[in-house]
Enzyme design. Structure first.
Site, short mmCIF file in Angstrom:
data_model
loop_
_atom_site.label_atom_id
_atom_site.label_comp_id
_atom_site.label_asym_id
_atom_site.label_seq_id
_atom_site.Cartn_x
_atom_site.Cartn_y
_atom_site.Cartn_z
N ASP A 112 13.48 -7.37 6.23
CA ASP A 112 13.24 -7.87 4.88
C ASP A 112 13.52 -9.37 4.83
O ASP A 112 14.49 -9.84 5.42
CB ASP A 112 14.15 -7.15 3.88
CG ASP A 112 13.39 -6.16 3.02
OD1 ASP A 112 13.06 -6.52 1.89
OD2 ASP A 112 13.14 -5.03 3.49
N ASP B 207 10.21 -9.92 0.21
CA ASP B 207 10.69 -9.46 -1.10
C ASP B 207 10.23 -10.41 -2.21
O ASP B 207 10.24 -11.63 -2.03
CB ASP B 207 12.22 -9.38 -1.06
CG ASP B 207 12.82 -8.73 -2.28
OD1 ASP B 207 12.55 -7.55 -2.52
OD2 ASP B 207 13.59 -9.42 -2.99
N GLU C 163 5.85 -8.12 -1.33
CA GLU C 163 6.08 -7.32 -2.53
C GLU C 163 5.50 -8.11 -3.70
O GLU C 163 6.07 -9.08 -4.16
CB GLU C 163 7.58 -7.08 -2.73
CG GLU C 163 7.87 -6.23 -3.96
CD GLU C 163 9.34 -6.20 -4.32
OE1 GLU C 163 9.77 -5.20 -4.92
OE2 GLU C 163 10.06 -7.18 -4.02
N ASP D 203 12.57 2.05 -3.97
CA ASP D 203 12.69 1.71 -5.39
C ASP D 203 12.08 2.75 -6.32
O ASP D 203 11.90 2.49 -7.51
CB ASP D 203 12.01 0.36 -5.67
CG ASP D 203 12.88 -0.82 -5.26
OD1 ASP D 203 14.11 -0.66 -5.20
OD2 ASP D 203 12.31 -1.90 -5.01
#
Length: 582
Positions: A107, A211, A275, A353
């Site tokens: 990430d 992210d 994302e 999530d």
């Protein structure tokens, strides 16, 4: 022709055909009995992941962190949190993944840091510190009565986060412990590239999941948002902090200065998947993923995983009923938007999530949960784009039991929404909010994906010899990897067969053009995939009742069914079938 069109449309690249497997380390496998998953535990399970047919492991944040937001609040990009292990453990993980023919991505969390990061500690130390401008600081404003107010009326941004030492507010989109980095500052960007990116790329990782990728650029004059909710001071303001004026410049720079200089362990381009929230327009998404733009390889677009969420951030867990035609239109939109372009898409229905797909999109009751999991597996693997699976999805893990009280929920977002619901109900402004929010959390809370992985039927599902940080699912003795590995008819075995099928027919399943059939049908989801002379027909029953299946053309044969025995021209409850011509 689309402005993104390219004569080499959908050029074959490793990451387009790859199956990615997301590992949420806290919940995957604990090696030392402290109840917290770790990298040595993950290392012990790499053969299992490889056996699925996975090509690349995506490891969610394991960096040094106070863990306010499960590692998305990073205090040192170049260190591993002791609860997960060491940098040397990650170096071993890179090698073991590569030795097993898999790549590894990490990430990249660079919209914000933890307030415990050394950069922020310097920034808040004084107004004239050299790193003051690495974050956003603004003075207070005051109302007519002299009461101190945040610099903006944005929901979350600046809200209530007053720094007593320097007498200013700092900007944060997420929790107050996660101050936003100021990408406008060139020195800050250089530090990000060195510390968060090159440090790990130099160790041999194969790319990043990026992210909150479209939030680096803000409107730095921070104008007040229009008042759309007169009952509160804070207002929705995404137009001022998402897809901002310099966002494409920043991502192009990240690519040109860093990513373009690295290759994977086998000499391929490193990969990025962003994302991308709050970007519902296909043209907006294409601006990020056009190959010619040299920004991101692909992105996650969240229309599908947002099904059931009400409009607006404050109503996220106020569940709204949805219909199968709504789901079809979302899938159709993001399957077809790349046609005639040099962009690419992703395929997923679970991540860290969201609630589990069987519980959200099908039926997790004992009678139907395995049938549902297999049908949803078929739905995923036959779609065009890069396939992402989330840990436990391959064994049909489901949401926490509805009977669990709020005390079993650990996620900061869940608890914040619950606290707000309690407050609004107690002050009489929304007397039914607690029950509505609890209903939404039972379906959609992030906690469901974070329950410990169910490895076997031993205590704590084989996740840990100690007390797990989150309660293990009550049904772990019935749903676990060990029992399914021995069963040809299990969900796990079915996933393995489906992934082999996808690779064997990657021309039509990975690259094929998508054609939605019967868009208004409330019970079945049917579509065709086309590639040159090859066509596949996918028929899926999303109900617990038998449904008619269209007769395939004479040159088609049934490639697979999610049932061991089919029933002619009738789809059995939660059955999926694939027909294909050769």
């Amino acid at each position: 022709m689309s402005p993104h069109a390219d004569p080499l449309l959908h050029t074959r690249v490793w990451w387009k055909e790859a199956v990615f497997y997301q590992v949420y380390p806290a919940s995957f496998k604990d090696s030392n009995g402290d109840g917290w998953g770790d990298i040595p535990g993950l290392l012990s399970k790499i053969p299992y992941i490889a056996s699925l047919g996975v090509d690349c492991v995506w490891l969610s944040p394991m960096f040094e962190s106070p863990q306010v937001d499960m590692g998305y609040d990073i205090s040192n990009y170049e260190a591993v949190d002791p609860s997960y292990g060491t940098v040397e453990d990650v170096e071993r993980l890179i090698k073991v993944c590569h030795d097993n023919g898999m790549k590894l991505i990490l990430d990249l969390v660079v919209n914000h840091t933890s307030d415990q990061h050394a950069w922020f500690k310097e920034s808040r130390s004084s107004k004239d510190n050299p790193k003051r401008d690495w974050y956003f600081w603004r003075p207070a404003r005051y109302d007519e009565q002299g009461n101190r107010r945040p610099p903006t009326n944005y929901r979350s941004y600046f809200a209530g986060t007053w720094d007593e030492h320097t007498q200013e507010y700092y900007l944060h989109l997420y929790d107050k412990s996660q101050p936003d980095l100021n990408w406008e500052n060139e020195e800050c960007r250089k530090a990000i590239y060195d510390s968060a990116m090159r440090f790990w790329l130099d160790k041999g990782i194969d790319g990043f999941r990026v992210d909150t990728v479209n939030k680096y650029s803000k409107h730095i004059d921070f104008p007040d948002a229009p008042i759309t909710d007169p009952n509160t001071f804070v207002q929705p303001a995404a137009q001022f902090w998402c897809n901002g004026p310099r966002i494409h410049e920043f991502i192009k720079e990240m690519n040109s200065k860093v990513l373009s200089h690295y290759k994977t362990f086998d000499g391929q381009p490193v990969v990025t998947v962003g994302e991308l929230s709050l970007t519902p327009d296909p043209e907006g998404v294409l601006s990020y993923v056009s190959a010619r733009a040299k920004e991101l390889d692909m992105v996650f677009q969240f229309d599908l995983t947002h099904l059931g969420q009400s409009n607006g951030f404050s109503d996220k867990y106020d569940f709204t009923e949805w219909t199968l035609p709504e789901m079809k239109q979302i899938v159709n939109k993001w399957q077809t938007f790349i046609e005639g372009t040099d962009g690419w898409t992703t395929v997923f229905n679970e991540n860290h999530d969201n609630g589990r797909s069987v519980s959200r999109f099908a039926d997790d009751s004992p009678q139907w949960r395995e049938k549902s999991a297999k049908m949803l597996a078929m739905w995923l693997v036959t779609q065009t784009g890069t396939l992402f699976l989330y840990q436990g999805q391959e064994i049909g893990m489901i949401n926490a039991p509805k009977e669990w009280p709020i005390e079993e929920y650990k996620d900061v977002e869940s608890l914040n929404f619950w606290s707000e619901a309690v407050r609004l109900e107690e002050n009489g402004s929304d007397p039914t909010r607690k029950s509505r929010i609890m209903n939404g959390l039972r379906l959609m809370a992030r906690d469901h994906a974070r329950l410990p992985f169910q490895w076997d039927s031993s205590p704590n599902a084989g996740f840990s010899s100690g007390t797990p940080w989150m309660r293990t699912h009550d049904l772990y003795k019935e749903i676990n990897a060990a029992s399914q590995e021995k069963d040809f008819n299990s969900v796990l075995s079915f996933y393995k067969r489906m992934l082999r099928m996808r690779k064997e027919h990657n021309d039509v399943f990975v690259y094929g053009a998508f054609e939605l059939l019967k868009p208004e049908d409330l019970n079945t989801f049917m579509f065709k995939k086309h590639h040159q002379e090859k066509t596949a027909l996918v028929a899926l029953n999303f109900t617990a009742s038998p449904q008619p299946v269209p007769s395939p053309s004479e040159d088609m044969t049934m490639l697979v069914s999610s049932y061991s025995k089919t029933s002619g021209d009738v789809l059995q409850p939660y059955e999926g079938r694939v027909y294909i011509n050769y």
